[in-house]
Design a protein around this motif. Structure first.
Motif, PDB file in Angstrom:
ATOM      1  N   MET A 152       0.831  -1.197   0.000  1.00 41.70           N
ATOM      2  CA  MET A 152       0.000   0.000   0.000  1.00 41.70           C
ATOM      3  C   MET A 152       0.869   1.251   0.000  1.00 41.70           C
ATOM      4  O   MET A 152       1.686   1.458   0.901  1.00 41.70           O
ATOM      5  N   THR A 153       0.678   2.099  -0.999  1.00 40.44           N
ATOM      6  CA  THR A 153       1.350   3.389  -1.015  1.00 40.44           C
ATOM      7  C   THR A 153       0.615   4.359  -0.091  1.00 40.44           C
ATOM      8  O   THR A 153      -0.519   4.103   0.342  1.00 40.44           O
ATOM      9  N   ALA A 154       1.258   5.501   0.190  1.00 38.09           N
ATOM     10  CA  ALA A 154       0.607   6.511   1.016  1.00 38.09           C
ATOM     11  C   ALA A 154      -0.710   6.953   0.381  1.00 38.09           C
ATOM     12  O   ALA A 154      -1.724   7.137   1.067  1.00 38.09           O
ATOM     13  N   ALA A 155      -0.708   7.112  -0.941  1.00 37.54           N
ATOM     14  CA  ALA A 155      -1.936   7.527  -1.630  1.00 37.54           C
ATOM     15  C   ALA A 155      -3.035   6.473  -1.496  1.00 37.54           C
ATOM     16  O   ALA A 155      -4.221   6.810  -1.364  1.00 37.54           O
ATOM     17  N   MET A 156      -2.665   5.207  -1.525  1.00 35.84           N
ATOM     18  CA  MET A 156      -3.663   4.146  -1.393  1.00 35.84           C
ATOM     19  C   MET A 156      -4.243   4.110   0.017  1.00 35.84           C
ATOM     20  O   MET A 156      -5.445   3.907   0.190  1.00 35.84           O
ATOM     21  N   TRP A 157      -3.391   4.294   1.032  1.00 35.74           N
ATOM     22  CA  TRP A 157      -3.906   4.356   2.406  1.00 35.74           C
ATOM     23  C   TRP A 157      -4.924   5.485   2.526  1.00 35.74           C
ATOM     24  O   TRP A 157      -5.991   5.318   3.126  1.00 35.74           O
ATOM     25  N   ARG A 158      -4.593   6.645   1.943  1.00 36.87           N
ATOM     26  CA  ARG A 158      -5.494   7.793   2.047  1.00 36.87           C
ATOM     27  C   ARG A 158      -6.787   7.573   1.273  1.00 36.87           C
ATOM     28  O   ARG A 158      -7.839   8.097   1.647  1.00 36.87           O
ATOM     29  N   ALA A 159      -6.714   6.818   0.190  1.00 36.44           N
ATOM     30  CA  ALA A 159      -7.886   6.622  -0.666  1.00 36.44           C
ATOM     31  C   ALA A 159      -8.903   5.652  -0.079  1.00 36.44           C
ATOM     32  O   ALA A 159     -10.089   5.703  -0.440  1.00 36.44           O
ATOM     33  N   LEU A 160      -8.467   4.764   0.808  1.00 41.24           N
ATOM     34  CA  LEU A 160      -9.381   3.715   1.270  1.00 41.24           C
ATOM     35  C   LEU A 160     -10.552   4.245   2.096  1.00 41.24           C
ATOM     36  O   LEU A 160     -11.702   3.850   1.838  1.00 41.24           O
ATOM     37  N   PRO A 161     -10.358   5.122   3.102  1.00 40.13           N
ATOM     38  CA  PRO A 161     -11.527   5.568   3.881  1.00 40.13           C
ATOM     39  C   PRO A 161     -12.630   6.217   3.059  1.00 40.13           C
ATOM     40  O   PRO A 161     -13.807   5.852   3.227  1.00 40.13           O
ATOM     41  N   PRO A 162     -12.332   7.169   2.144  1.00 37.77           N
ATOM     42  CA  PRO A 162     -13.452   7.731   1.362  1.00 37.77           C
ATOM     43  C   PRO A 162     -14.107   6.723   0.425  1.00 37.77           C
ATOM     44  O   PRO A 162     -15.318   6.788   0.191  1.00 37.77           O
ATOM     45  N   LEU A 163     -13.327   5.781  -0.091  1.00 38.93           N
ATOM     46  CA  LEU A 163     -13.912   4.736  -0.928  1.00 38.93           C
ATOM     47  C   LEU A 163     -14.882   3.893  -0.115  1.00 38.93           C
ATOM     48  O   LEU A 163     -16.010   3.597  -0.562  1.00 38.93           O
ATOM     49  N   LEU A 164     -14.494   3.521   1.091  1.00 38.98           N
ATOM     50  CA  LEU A 164     -15.373   2.739   1.953  1.00 38.98           C
ATOM     51  C   LEU A 164     -16.623   3.524   2.330  1.00 38.98           C
ATOM     52  O   LEU A 164     -17.722   2.957   2.409  1.00 38.98           O
ATOM     53  N   ALA A 165     -16.472   4.824   2.564  1.00 43.95           N
ATOM     54  CA  ALA A 165     -17.631   5.647   2.901  1.00 43.95           C
ATOM     55  C   ALA A 165     -18.645   5.653   1.754  1.00 43.95           C
ATOM     56  O   ALA A 165     -19.861   5.564   1.982  1.00 43.95           O
ATOM     57  N   ASP A 166     -18.156   5.750   0.535  1.00 42.13           N
ATOM     58  CA  ASP A 166     -19.053   5.728  -0.626  1.00 42.13           C
ATOM     59  C   ASP A 166     -19.776   4.389  -0.734  1.00 42.13           C
ATOM     60  O   ASP A 166     -20.990   4.341  -1.005  1.00 42.13           O
ATOM     61  N   LEU A 167     -19.053   3.297  -0.526  1.00 38.60           N
ATOM     62  CA  LEU A 167     -19.670   1.975  -0.636  1.00 38.60           C
ATOM     63  C   LEU A 167     -20.643   1.719   0.510  1.00 38.60           C
ATOM     64  O   LEU A 167     -21.679   1.077   0.327  1.00 38.60           O
ATOM     65  N   ALA A 168     -20.328   2.230   1.701  1.00 37.39           N
ATOM     66  CA  ALA A 168     -21.237   2.071   2.838  1.00 37.39           C
ATOM     67  C   ALA A 168     -22.557   2.793   2.585  1.00 37.39           C
ATOM     68  O   ALA A 168     -23.618   2.348   3.033  1.00 37.39           O
ATOM     69  N   ALA A 169     -22.499   3.909   1.871  1.00 38.73           N
ATOM     70  CA  ALA A 169     -23.702   4.696   1.602  1.00 38.73           C
ATOM     71  C   ALA A 169     -24.510   4.158   0.428  1.00 38.73           C
ATOM     72  O   ALA A 169     -25.615   4.644   0.179  1.00 38.73           O
ATOM     73  N   ASP A 170     -23.986   3.175  -0.272  1.00 40.52           N
ATOM     74  CA  ASP A 170     -24.668   2.610  -1.443  1.00 40.52           C
ATOM     75  C   ASP A 170     -25.677   1.556  -0.987  1.00 40.52           C
ATOM     76  O   ASP A 170     -25.287   0.497  -0.481  1.00 40.52           O
TER      77      ASP A 170
END
Length: 251
Positions: free
Chosen positions: A27-45
């Protein structure tokens, strides 16, 4: 290919794929940062009933890509913890599908999932002692809750890799599948979970994770929903239930 997290939703199951094959899906730093907002979007779906986290190709995740953190090494634990906590807080069932290496930050992510299924031959390791990193308190507690204090200390003190047999015995994984069978088993299990009551699952997830102060909330949710009536009716009519309660998108 640029390191990235990709995702898709099929038959009410979201699959998030860690893609960085040049470095065993580290996991790159950018990937670590990208995971929480991605999960938030999927949780709201509302079309997502379960989530699978996996790695591209023959490995899950070899940890953090240290080369992307050299400028600020102290930032690495915080990024990983934020991603881990976002995954642990995902309000629907989560499953890590593990092949190959599941090490360091990869093991941290897998531990944050509700279930872990592994292919025979996978290797697991919790390796901060190799880098002189203090493993976060929240991550340590989560590891201890899975494998117990003695096994957690062994993993943390030694930073050695363990095989699927030992991972299964200690409770780090829930099932071990023969080579070639993991994807089919994950698809079958998540398909089953997607048909079950989200009300039951959401309450059970909170309770199992130690939040036991919400009895009144879940009692009210159950009374307001039709899931219990539908489940009992379907049982008596010998058909599959059609549950309608879904995880709220806010709150």
């Amino acid at each position: 290919m640029e390191p990235q997290l990709s995702h898709d939703v099929t038959d009410r199951v979201a699959t998030v794929v860690i893609r960085h094959p040049a470095k065993r899906n580290a996991m790159t730093a950018a990937m670590w940062r990208a995971l929480p907002p991605l999960l938030a979007d999927l949780a709201a779906d509302p079309g997502v009933c379960a989530l699978v986290l996996t790695g591209e190709g023959g490995t899950f995740c070899a940890g953090a890509d240290i080369s992307t953190l050299l400028g600020a090494p102290a930032e690495a634990p915080g990024l990983a913890v934020a991603a881990e906590e976002a995954l642990a807080a995902f309000p629907k069932p989560t499953l890590a599908a593990i092949k190959g290496h599941c090490v360091g930050g990869g093991a941290q992510l897998a531990a944050a999932c509700d279930l872990r299924l592994a292919e025979e031959g996978a290797l697991f390791g919790v390796t901060p002692a190799r880098l002189g990193i203090v493993y976060p308190a929240s991550s340590t507690r989560r590891l201890v809750s899975l494998v117990g204090p003695a096994a957690a200390k062994y993993l943390l003190f030694s930073a050695e890799l363990i095989d699927t047999g030992r991972a299964l015995r200690t409770g780090l994984v829930d099932e071990v599948l023969p080579v070639g069978e993991l994807d089919k088993r994950v698809a079958a299990l998540t398909a089953t979970m997607a048909t079950r009551s989200q009300l039951t699952q959401a309450a059970a997830k909170e309770y199992a994770d130690g939040r036991t102060d919400r009895d009144a909330h879940w009692t009210a949710q159950a009374r307001a929903s039709t899931d219990t009536e539908e489940g009992v009716t379907a049982f008596l009519e010998r058909r599959e239930p059609r549950f309608t309660w879904s995880v709220p998108t806010t709150g």
